[in-house]
Design a protein around this motif. Structure first.
Motif, PDB file in Angstrom:
ATOM      1  N   SER A  93       0.797  -1.219   0.000  1.00 30.97           N
ATOM      2  CA  SER A  93       0.000   0.000   0.000  1.00 30.97           C
ATOM      3  C   SER A  93       0.834   1.275   0.000  1.00 30.97           C
ATOM      4  CB  SER A  93      -0.921   0.015   1.226  1.00 30.97           C
ATOM      5  OG  SER A  93      -0.151   0.042   2.428  1.00 30.97           O
ATOM      6  N   LEU A  94       2.149   1.148   0.070  1.00 24.06           N
ATOM      7  CA  LEU A  94       3.013   2.320   0.167  1.00 24.06           C
ATOM      8  C   LEU A  94       3.225   2.976  -1.192  1.00 24.06           C
ATOM      9  CD1 LEU A  94       5.833   0.987   2.543  1.00 24.06           C
ATOM     10  CD2 LEU A  94       3.884   2.429   3.154  1.00 24.06           C
ATOM     11  N   SER A  95       3.431   4.290  -1.186  1.00 28.03           N
ATOM     12  CA  SER A  95       3.835   4.992  -2.398  1.00 28.03           C
ATOM     13  C   SER A  95       5.259   4.585  -2.741  1.00 28.03           C
ATOM     14  CB  SER A  95       3.782   6.500  -2.167  1.00 28.03           C
ATOM     15  OG  SER A  95       4.790   6.896  -1.240  1.00 28.03           O
ATOM     16  N   PRO A  96       5.702   4.772  -4.000  1.00 33.14           N
ATOM     17  CA  PRO A  96       7.086   4.419  -4.352  1.00 33.14           C
ATOM     18  C   PRO A  96       8.115   5.088  -3.445  1.00 33.14           C
ATOM     19  CG  PRO A  96       5.814   4.799  -6.337  1.00 33.14           C
ATOM     20  CD  PRO A  96       4.929   5.182  -5.194  1.00 33.14           C
ATOM     21  N   ALA A  97       7.907   6.359  -3.112  1.00 31.39           N
ATOM     22  CA  ALA A  97       8.878   7.068  -2.265  1.00 31.39           C
ATOM     23  C   ALA A  97       8.900   6.496  -0.855  1.00 31.39           C
ATOM     24  CB  ALA A  97       8.540   8.561  -2.230  1.00 31.39           C
ATOM     25  N   ALA A  98       7.718   6.224  -0.293  1.00 32.24           N
ATOM     26  CA  ALA A  98       7.653   5.664   1.054  1.00 32.24           C
ATOM     27  C   ALA A  98       8.228   4.247   1.077  1.00 32.24           C
ATOM     28  CB  ALA A  98       6.210   5.666   1.548  1.00 32.24           C
ATOM     29  N   PHE A  99       7.937   3.496   0.025  1.00 35.28           N
ATOM     30  CA  PHE A  99       8.486   2.145  -0.097  1.00 35.28           C
ATOM     31  C   PHE A  99      10.013   2.209  -0.101  1.00 35.28           C
ATOM     32  CE2 PHE A  99       9.994  -1.469  -2.585  1.00 35.28           C
ATOM     33  CZ  PHE A  99       9.242  -2.527  -2.101  1.00 35.28           C
ATOM     34  N   SER A 104       3.359  -3.369  -8.878  1.00 31.11           N
ATOM     35  CA  SER A 104       3.950  -3.678 -10.175  1.00 31.11           C
ATOM     36  C   SER A 104       5.367  -4.210 -10.038  1.00 31.11           C
ATOM     37  CB  SER A 104       3.967  -2.418 -11.058  1.00 31.11           C
ATOM     38  OG  SER A 104       5.062  -1.589 -10.706  1.00 31.11           O
ATOM     39  N   ALA A 105       5.894  -4.674 -11.166  1.00 31.77           N
ATOM     40  CA  ALA A 105       7.266  -5.196 -11.198  1.00 31.77           C
ATOM     41  C   ALA A 105       8.296  -4.136 -10.837  1.00 31.77           C
ATOM     42  CB  ALA A 105       7.561  -5.756 -12.589  1.00 31.77           C
ATOM     43  N   GLU A 106       7.931  -2.865 -10.945  1.00 35.62           N
ATOM     44  CA  GLU A 106       8.877  -1.807 -10.587  1.00 35.62           C
ATOM     45  C   GLU A 106       9.244  -1.852  -9.116  1.00 35.62           C
ATOM     46  OE1 GLU A 106       8.438   2.071 -12.858  1.00 35.62           O
ATOM     47  OE2 GLU A 106       6.448   1.205 -13.130  1.00 35.62           O
ATOM     48  N   ARG A 107       8.335  -2.374  -8.274  1.00 32.54           N
ATOM     49  CA  ARG A 107       8.668  -2.542  -6.851  1.00 32.54           C
ATOM     50  C   ARG A 107       9.812  -3.536  -6.685  1.00 32.54           C
ATOM     51  NH1 ARG A 107       4.811  -0.429  -3.171  1.00 32.54           N
ATOM     52  NH2 ARG A 107       4.278   1.566  -4.124  1.00 32.54           N
ATOM     53  N   ARG A 108       9.753  -4.608  -7.440  1.00 33.19           N
ATOM     54  CA  ARG A 108      10.829  -5.595  -7.349  1.00 33.19           C
ATOM     55  C   ARG A 108      12.147  -4.976  -7.811  1.00 33.19           C
ATOM     56  NH1 ARG A 108       6.941  -8.747 -10.327  1.00 33.19           N
ATOM     57  NH2 ARG A 108       8.453  -9.385 -11.898  1.00 33.19           N
ATOM     58  N   ALA A 109      12.073  -4.177  -8.863  1.00 36.46           N
ATOM     59  CA  ALA A 109      13.276  -3.513  -9.363  1.00 36.46           C
ATOM     60  C   ALA A 109      13.880  -2.604  -8.300  1.00 36.46           C
ATOM     61  CB  ALA A 109      12.945  -2.714 -10.619  1.00 36.46           C
ATOM     62  N   GLN A 110      13.038  -1.920  -7.520  1.00 35.69           N
ATOM     63  CA  GLN A 110      13.527  -1.080  -6.428  1.00 35.69           C
ATOM     64  C   GLN A 110      14.304  -1.922  -5.421  1.00 35.69           C
ATOM     65  OE1 GLN A 110       9.495   1.167  -5.841  1.00 35.69           O
ATOM     66  NE2 GLN A 110      11.031   2.301  -4.662  1.00 35.69           N
ATOM     67  N   VAL A 111      13.767  -3.071  -5.080  1.00 29.83           N
ATOM     68  CA  VAL A 111      14.416  -3.928  -4.088  1.00 29.83           C
ATOM     69  C   VAL A 111      15.781  -4.384  -4.584  1.00 29.83           C
ATOM     70  CG1 VAL A 111      14.267  -6.129  -2.850  1.00 29.83           C
ATOM     71  CG2 VAL A 111      12.218  -4.695  -3.111  1.00 29.83           C
ATOM     72  N   TYR A 112      15.845  -4.876  -5.819  1.00 24.81           N
ATOM     73  CA  TYR A 112      17.098  -5.418  -6.334  1.00 24.81           C
ATOM     74  C   TYR A 112      18.182  -4.342  -6.410  1.00 24.81           C
ATOM     75  CZ  TYR A 112      13.843  -9.101  -7.775  1.00 24.81           C
ATOM     76  OH  TYR A 112      12.883 -10.073  -7.784  1.00 24.81           O
ATOM     77  N   GLU A 121      11.996   4.568   1.042  1.00 23.43           N
ATOM     78  CA  GLU A 121      12.512   5.021   2.341  1.00 23.43           C
ATOM     79  C   GLU A 121      12.532   3.884   3.356  1.00 23.43           C
ATOM     80  OE1 GLU A 121      11.497   8.384   5.784  1.00 23.43           O
ATOM     81  OE2 GLU A 121      10.357   8.324   3.905  1.00 23.43           O
ATOM     82  N   ARG A 122      11.447   3.117   3.384  1.00 24.13           N
ATOM     83  CA  ARG A 122      11.384   2.011   4.336  1.00 24.13           C
ATOM     84  C   ARG A 122      12.361   0.902   3.951  1.00 24.13           C
ATOM     85  NH1 ARG A 122       5.593   0.016   6.436  1.00 24.13           N
ATOM     86  NH2 ARG A 122       5.430   2.290   6.616  1.00 24.13           N
ATOM     87  N   LEU A 123      12.525   0.665   2.659  1.00 18.03           N
ATOM     88  CA  LEU A 123      13.465  -0.352   2.186  1.00 18.03           C
ATOM     89  C   LEU A 123      14.895  -0.006   2.593  1.00 18.03           C
ATOM     90  CD1 LEU A 123      14.343  -2.780   0.456  1.00 18.03           C
ATOM     91  CD2 LEU A 123      14.164  -1.303  -1.569  1.00 18.03           C
ATOM     92  N   GLU A 124      15.309   1.216   2.348  1.00 16.23           N
ATOM     93  CA  GLU A 124      16.676   1.615   2.691  1.00 16.23           C
ATOM     94  C   GLU A 124      16.913   1.552   4.195  1.00 16.23           C
ATOM     95  OE1 GLU A 124      17.192   5.454   0.928  1.00 16.23           O
ATOM     96  OE2 GLU A 124      17.297   4.661  -1.126  1.00 16.23           O
ATOM     97  N   ALA A 125      15.903   1.915   4.980  1.00 14.66           N
ATOM     98  CA  ALA A 125      16.045   1.831   6.439  1.00 14.66           C
ATOM     99  C   ALA A 125      16.189   0.381   6.878  1.00 14.66           C
ATOM    100  CB  ALA A 125      14.835   2.476   7.114  1.00 14.66           C
ATOM    101  N   TRP A 126      15.420  -0.514   6.245  1.00 14.42           N
ATOM    102  CA  TRP A 126      15.501  -1.935   6.598  1.00 14.42           C
ATOM    103  C   TRP A 126      16.871  -2.513   6.244  1.00 14.42           C
ATOM    104  CZ3 TRP A 126      16.428  -6.576   4.226  1.00 14.42           C
ATOM    105  CH2 TRP A 126      16.055  -7.725   4.923  1.00 14.42           C
ATOM    106  N   ILE A 127      17.390  -2.158   5.074  1.00 19.72           N
ATOM    107  CA  ILE A 127      18.703  -2.659   4.668  1.00 19.72           C
ATOM    108  C   ILE A 127      19.771  -2.198   5.654  1.00 19.72           C
ATOM    109  CG2 ILE A 127      20.494  -2.496   2.898  1.00 19.72           C
ATOM    110  CD1 ILE A 127      18.253  -2.340   0.809  1.00 19.72           C
ATOM    111  N   THR A 128      19.721  -0.942   6.054  1.00 20.57           N
ATOM    112  CA  THR A 128      20.685  -0.421   7.031  1.00 20.57           C
ATOM    113  C   THR A 128      20.566  -1.164   8.350  1.00 20.57           C
ATOM    114  OG1 THR A 128      20.629   1.774   6.007  1.00 20.57           O
ATOM    115  CG2 THR A 128      21.427   1.649   8.283  1.00 20.57           C
TER     116      THR A 128
END
Length: 386
Positions: free
Chosen positions: A11-17, A77-85, A19-26
Motif C-alpha cells: 500500500s506504500l507509495s514508491p517514495a515511502a516504499f 507492479s514489477a517496478e517494486r521488485r526492481a527497487q528492491v534489487y 525510504e522504508r526499504l533503505e532503512a531496513w537494509i541499514t
C-alpha cells in the motif's frame, strides 16, 4: 535468524516504499552480510546461502512486493521488485543468485498457467525450492525452433525423451521449466510445448558441467522416457513458442536491470583503483555504457510492468547487457594487471571469476549475432542480405 516483517508494503507509495526499504537494509546490514554467497564453494554448497538470503527477504516482505497475491505476493507492479534489487546492490548486497531464474520464469508462468503458478510458485518465491530452465540444446541454442527433445502423448500425460544443455543450477534444482517438441520437426516453432517437470522424476538426470571458473553451476539434463502428468503442461499444446517469447522479454528486461545494478557496484569498486593507475577515460566510457544499459532496461521494465508486449526490441537490451558486462570486466583486468593474473587473494579470484563468466555474456540467452540480426530486420526493418 530473525528479521522485522513489514505487512503493508503493497500500500506504500514508491517514495515511502524506498525510504522504508533503505532503512531496513541499514538495520539488517549485519544479517545481510552473513548470507552473501561464497563463490569459491561448489554450487551444491554455495546455493545454501542464496536460499537463506531469499527467505530472509521474503519473510521481511520485500520479495513479496510486486508479485500477485495468488502466488504469495503483496501486489504492486514489477517496478517494486526492481527497487528492491537495485537498493540491495547499491548497499553492497547483490540480489541472491537464485532470483534471476525466478524473474525469468514466473511472470510467464503466471500468464500462461495461473493454476500451476498458484500451486508451485510460492515455494520458489520463499526460497524453499530452486528451479531451472530447460531450453537450449547442442543443435538448438539461439535457434530454439530446431530443438529435438520430444514429448509424446501417453495415458494421462506425456513421455519426454531428449537432452538439454547449459542449464543453470539444474543439478541442485527441484523443478525445470522445459520446452519440448510436441509437433513435427518441420513445424519448427509451431510444434513446441512447455512443461513444468520435477527434477526427481524417474528418467530425468542432471549432469554438472564444470566451467573455467571452477564452478559447476551449469548442467546437462537427460530425459529418458520421463513421464510428466498432463496437468504439468504450461499453456496450450504446440503454443510453447508464445510462452518462450513472453518469457524472453523478462530475461531481457528485469535480468538486465538486475545486472546493471551489479555492474554499477563493480564500477564503484573500480573507480578508486582506476584513479591510481590512470585509465580514467576508459572508466568514463564504461560508465556511460552501463548508464545507457540502465536507461534502456528501465524503459523495457516499465513497459512490461504496464502489460506491454516488448517483442524484438528487447534484443537491444540483450546486446547492451553483454557488451557492458565485458567492458566492465575488461576494465577490471586492465586496472588490476598483474594482480588480476597472479594474486591468490579471494578478491582477485572473484574478479577473475567474474571476468571468465562475462566472456559468455554474448552467447548465453541468445548469441549477439542473432540479436543483431533481429534488431536489423525486425526493429529497423533492414533487408536481409542474401
Amino acid at each position: 535468524m530473525t528479521v522485522s516483517v513489514d505487512r503493508d508494503l503493497g500500500s506504500l507509495s514508491p517514495a515511502a516504499f524506498q525510504e522504508r526499504l533503505e532503512a531496513w537494509i541499514t538495520e539488517h546490514a549485519t544479517q545481510l552480510g552473513e548470507v552473501q554467497p561464497d563463490e569459491s564453494l561448489s554450487v551444491e554448497e554455495a546455493t545454501a546461502s542464496p536460499r537463506l538470503y531469499q527467505r530472509m527477504l521474503f519473510d521481511a516482505g520485500w520479495l513479496r512486493a510486486g508479485w500477485p497475491a495468488e502466488i504469495g505476493g503483496s501486489g504492486g507492479s514489477a517496478e517494486r521488485r526492481a527497487q528492491v534489487y537495485e537498493s540491495l546492490s547499491v548497499a553492497g548486497f547483490p540480489s541472491p543468485e537464485t532470483l534471476p531464474t525466478l524473474e525469468v520464469l514466473v511472470p510467464a508462468l503466471v500468464k500462461y498457467s495461473p493454476e500451476l503458478a498458484r500451486q508451485f510458485v510460492p515455494a520458489f518465491l520463499r526460497g524453499d525450492e530452486l528451479w531451472c530452465q530447460g531450453f537450449s540444446e547442442t543443435e538448438a541454442g539461439s535457434d530454439m525452433a530446431a530443438m529435438r527433445t520430444r514429448a509424446r502423448v501417453a495415458d494421462d500425460g506425456w513421455v519426454i525423451t531428449g537432452h538439454k544443455v547449459w542449464n543453470s543450477y539444474a543439478s541442485v534444482s527441484d523443478r525445470c521449466v522445459l520446452l519440448a517438441r510436441t509437433g513435427e520437426q518441420s513445424d519448427r516453432h509451431r510444434g513446441i510445448s512447455a512443461f513444468l517437470v520435477d527434477m526427481d522424476t524417474p528418467g530425468v538426470e542432471a549432469r554438472p558441467i564444470t566451467t573455467m571458473t571452477g564452478r559447476n553451476e551449469l548442467s546437462e539434463i537427460y530425459f529418458e522416457d520421463a513421464f510428466v502428468p498432463a496437468d504439468r503442461l504450461i499453456g496450450e499444446v504446440n503454443r510453447g513458442w508464445d510462452f518462450a517469447m513472453f518469457l524472453l522479454q523478462w530475461e531481457r528486461g528485469m535480468y538486465a536491470w538486475m545486472r546493471q545494478a551489479w555492474l554499477h557496484q563493480k564500477l564503484a569498486r573500480l573507480a578508486p583503483l582506476v584513479a591510481e593507475v590512470g585509465p580514467t577515460r576508459e572508466l568514463g566510457a564504461t560508465y556511460a555504457r552501463v548508464t545507457a544499459l540502465r536507461l534502456v532496461a528501465r524503459r523495457t521494465l516499465r513497459r512490461l510492468a504496464d502489460g506491454d508486449f516488448v517483442g524484438p526490441e528487447a534484443s537491444i537490451d540483450k546486446l547492451l547487457l553483454s557488451s557492458c558486462e565485458q567492458a566492465v570486466l575488461d576494465l577490471a583486468r586492465s586496472t588490476l594487471r598483474g594482480e588480476f593474473e597472479l594474486d591468490d587473494s579471494a578478491e582477485a579470484d572473484q574478479w577473475r571469476g567474474d571476468f571468465f563468466y562475462t566472456r559468455s555474456a554474448s552467447i548465453y540467452g541468445g548469441a549477439a549475432e542473432i540479436q543483431r540480426d533481429i534488431v536489423a530486420t525486425r526493429v529497423l526493418g533492414l533487408p536481409r542480405v542474401r
